[in-house]
Design an enzyme around this catalytic site. Structure first.
Site, mmCIF file in Angstrom:
data_model
loop_
_atom_site.group_PDB
_atom_site.id
_atom_site.type_symbol
_atom_site.label_atom_id
_atom_site.label_comp_id
_atom_site.label_asym_id
_atom_site.label_seq_id
_atom_site.Cartn_x
_atom_site.Cartn_y
_atom_site.Cartn_z
ATOM 1 N N HIS A 1 -0.787 4.778 7.003
ATOM 2 C CA HIS A 1 -0.146 5.328 5.808
ATOM 3 C C HIS A 1 0.100 6.822 6.004
ATOM 4 O O HIS A 1 -0.446 7.428 6.928
ATOM 5 C CB HIS A 1 -1.019 5.085 4.583
ATOM 6 C CG HIS A 1 -1.463 3.664 4.438
ATOM 7 N ND1 HIS A 1 -2.712 3.244 4.874
ATOM 8 C CD2 HIS A 1 -0.828 2.584 3.942
ATOM 9 C CE1 HIS A 1 -2.819 1.937 4.645
ATOM 10 N NE2 HIS A 1 -1.702 1.513 4.082
ATOM 11 N N SER B 1 0.803 -1.228 0.000
ATOM 12 C CA SER B 1 0.000 0.000 0.000
ATOM 13 C C SER B 1 0.831 1.270 0.000
ATOM 14 O O SER B 1 0.312 2.344 -0.314
ATOM 15 C CB SER B 1 -0.931 0.018 1.220
ATOM 16 O OG SER B 1 -0.186 -0.102 2.422
ATOM 17 N N ASP C 1 -3.806 8.037 7.953
ATOM 18 C CA ASP C 1 -4.882 7.249 8.554
ATOM 19 C C ASP C 1 -4.401 6.352 9.690
ATOM 20 O O ASP C 1 -5.111 5.437 10.100
ATOM 21 C CB ASP C 1 -5.572 6.394 7.482
ATOM 22 C CG ASP C 1 -4.612 5.443 6.775
ATOM 23 O OD1 ASP C 1 -3.437 5.369 7.183
ATOM 24 O OD2 ASP C 1 -5.040 4.780 5.806
#
Length: 386
Positions: free
Chosen positions: A360, A58, A357
Site C-alpha cells: 500500500h 484496502s 508497507d
C-alpha cells in the site's frame, strides 16, 4: 479523529459544482492502449454531490476490516496510522485517496459501513481490505486462497442495498433524488483476485483467464447501482503492481524483464491488460446508459507519474521502490516480517516514500495521486462553475 481530520483538510474554497463539471471533462488519462474518448453527458451547472458511496479493497477501506476482525487486524495498531496519530483501520500511515476526494467535495470523511455508530448522511464506505471482485467461494474452488475477508464486491453491494432500504421512505423522497446527487466509486477492486493467485503461484499467464470474469463482475456492479438510481460513477483501473516492493521482492531472481522504472514489465503488462478490458467495458456502459456519467480513473498512469516526477513531488529518488515500513532486501520488504510485525522498523519520514508497507502507499503518495486525478480538474472548472 475529528481534530486530526480538520488539521489535515485541504484549504479549498472551490465548489462541489466545480468538481462535477471537471470530473465530466477529464477525470482520467486513457491507459497505454489508446482509444478515442467517447462523447459524454455534460453535467448541469447546478448539479451537486451530497454523498459518496465507495466499494473496494484496502486502497480505500477506512475501517471495515478492522471492525470485521477486531484487534487482531494489523491495521488496528501502530505504525499504521502514525501520521494521523492513531490507527484508523486504513492500510497506510495516514489518509487515502477517498479521504482527499471527500475533502475536494467538502464532505466528511467516508465512515466505514460496519461502524454502527457512524453518521451515514453523506455516504458510506463499503470497501474492505483484502476484498475481491469475484466471490471467495468461486476463487477457493479454483485453488486460489482468499485469506483476509469474505466481503467480496457482491457482499458490499448487499450492504448498500440494506443501507438503502433502511433510508428510503419512498423512491421520490430519497432513492431517486438523493442517489442522483451521489457519487459512486466502484473500485479499485479486482487487484486481490489477481494478488492471491500471483502471490502463491506466480502464474501471470494463468491469471489472465480471470480478467474477463473480474471485469464482468465490476460491470455487473455498475449496472446494479445504475438500476438503483446512481447517476455519477467512477470506475478506477489497477495500479502497476510490477512497481510494488512486495512483487519486486517475490519475483526477484525470476526471468522477468524490468522496464525503464525498474519495475517488472510482465506484471505491469498484465495490469494494462486488465485496464484495457475495463476501459472497453466502461465505454460500452456509457453507450448503454447515455444519461449516466461514468468515468474511468487511470490509477496506472498517475502512479507512474509519481515515479517519473519523484523529485518535484518531494519523494526520495533512492527510495521509490522501497517500503517505508519494512525490513530487508533491496526493496525493504520481507513477506515473513511485514509492517507491524515485532522488530520491523518504519522510515523516519513517510512523506519521502511512495510505498508504505510494500503493498500500500503512503499518505503523501495518495495525496499526490488524488490531486492529479481530482484537484487539477477542480481548478479547471473554477471559472465556469455557478
Amino acid at each position: 479523529m475529528a481534530a486530526t481530520s480538520a488539521h489535515l483538510r485541504f484549504d479549498l474554497a472551490l465548489s462541489r459544482t466545480a468538481l462535477l463539471l471537471a470530473l465530466h471533462a477529464a477525470l482520467l488519462h486513457h491507459d497505454c492502449a489508446a482509444r478515442p474518448t467517447p462523447s459524454r453527458v455534460v453535467l448541469g451547472r447546478r448539479q451537486q454531490i451530497d454523498a459518496v458511496y465507495n466499494f473496494g479493497d484496502s486502497l480505500s477501506d477506512t475501517g471495515n476490516l478492522l471492525r470485521e476482525v477486531g484487534a487482531g487486524s494489523v491495521v488496528g495498531s501502530l505504525p499504521y496510522g502514525e501520521t494521523l496519530g492513531e490507527p484508523t483501520g486504513r492500510s497506510s500511515d495516514g489518509l487515502l485517496m477517498i479521504d482527499y476526494l471527500a475533502n475536494f467535495l467538502n464532505l466528511p470523511y467516508l465512515p466505514p459501513y460496519l461502524d454502527k455508530s457512524a453518521n451515514l448522511d453523506h455516504g458510506a464506505n463499503f470497501a474492505v481490505a483484502g476484498a475481491t471482485a469475484l466471490d471467495r467461494s468461486f476463487l477457493l474452488d479454483r485453488g486460489i486462497n482468499v485469506t483476509f475477508t469474505n466481503s467480496s464486491l457482491s457482499i458490499q453491494l448487499q450492504w448498500f442495498k440494506t443501507h438503502l432500504s433502511s433510508l428510503c421512505a419512498s423512491k421520490e423522497e430519497y432513492c431517486e433524488e438523493k442517489l442522483g446527487r451521489a457519487l459512486f466509486l466502484v473500485g479499485e477492486i479486482g487487484g486481490n483476485d489477481y494478488n492471491y493467485g500471483l502471490w502463491y503461484h506466480n502464474a501471470i499467464q494463468e491469471m489472465k483467464a480471470y480478467v474477463p470474469l473480474v471485469v464482468g463482475r465490476i460491470v455487473d456492479a455498475v449496472k446494479v447501482l445504475i438500476d438503483l438510481g446512481a447517476a455519477h460513477l467512477i470506475v478506477p483501473g489497477n495500479f502497476p503492481i510490477g512497481c510494488h516492493p512486495s512483487y519486486l521482492t517475490q519475483f526477484e531472481g525470476a526471468n522477468y524483464d524490468l522496464d525503464q522504472n525498474n519495475c517488472i514489465e510482465d506484471l505491469n503488462e498484465f495490469c494494462r491488460f486488465h485496464n484495457d478490458q475495463l476501459q472497453g467495458a466502461v465505454d460500452s456502459l456509457r453507450r448503454d446508459h447515455p444519461r449516466v456519467t461514468i468515468e474511468y480513473a487511470d490509477y496506472y498512469n498517475v502512479f507512474l507519474s509519481l515515479l517519473t516526477g519523484a523529485d518535484k513531488n518531494g519523494f526520495d529518488q533512492d527510495s521509490l521502490l522501497k517500503a517505508c515500513c519494512g525490513i530487508g532486501g533491496a526493496h525493504n520488504y520481507d513477506p515473513s516480517r511485514t509492517c507491524g510485525s515485532r522488530g520491523v522498523p518504519t522510515c523516519t519520514d513517510p512523506a519521502k516514500f511512495i510505498s508504505w508497507d510494500g503493498l500500500h502507499l503512503t499518505q503523501a503518495a495518495y495525496k499526490d495521486l488524488a490531486t492529479q486525478l481530482f484537484g487539477d480538474y477542480l481548478l479547471r472548472g473554477k471559472d465556469v462553475a455557478a
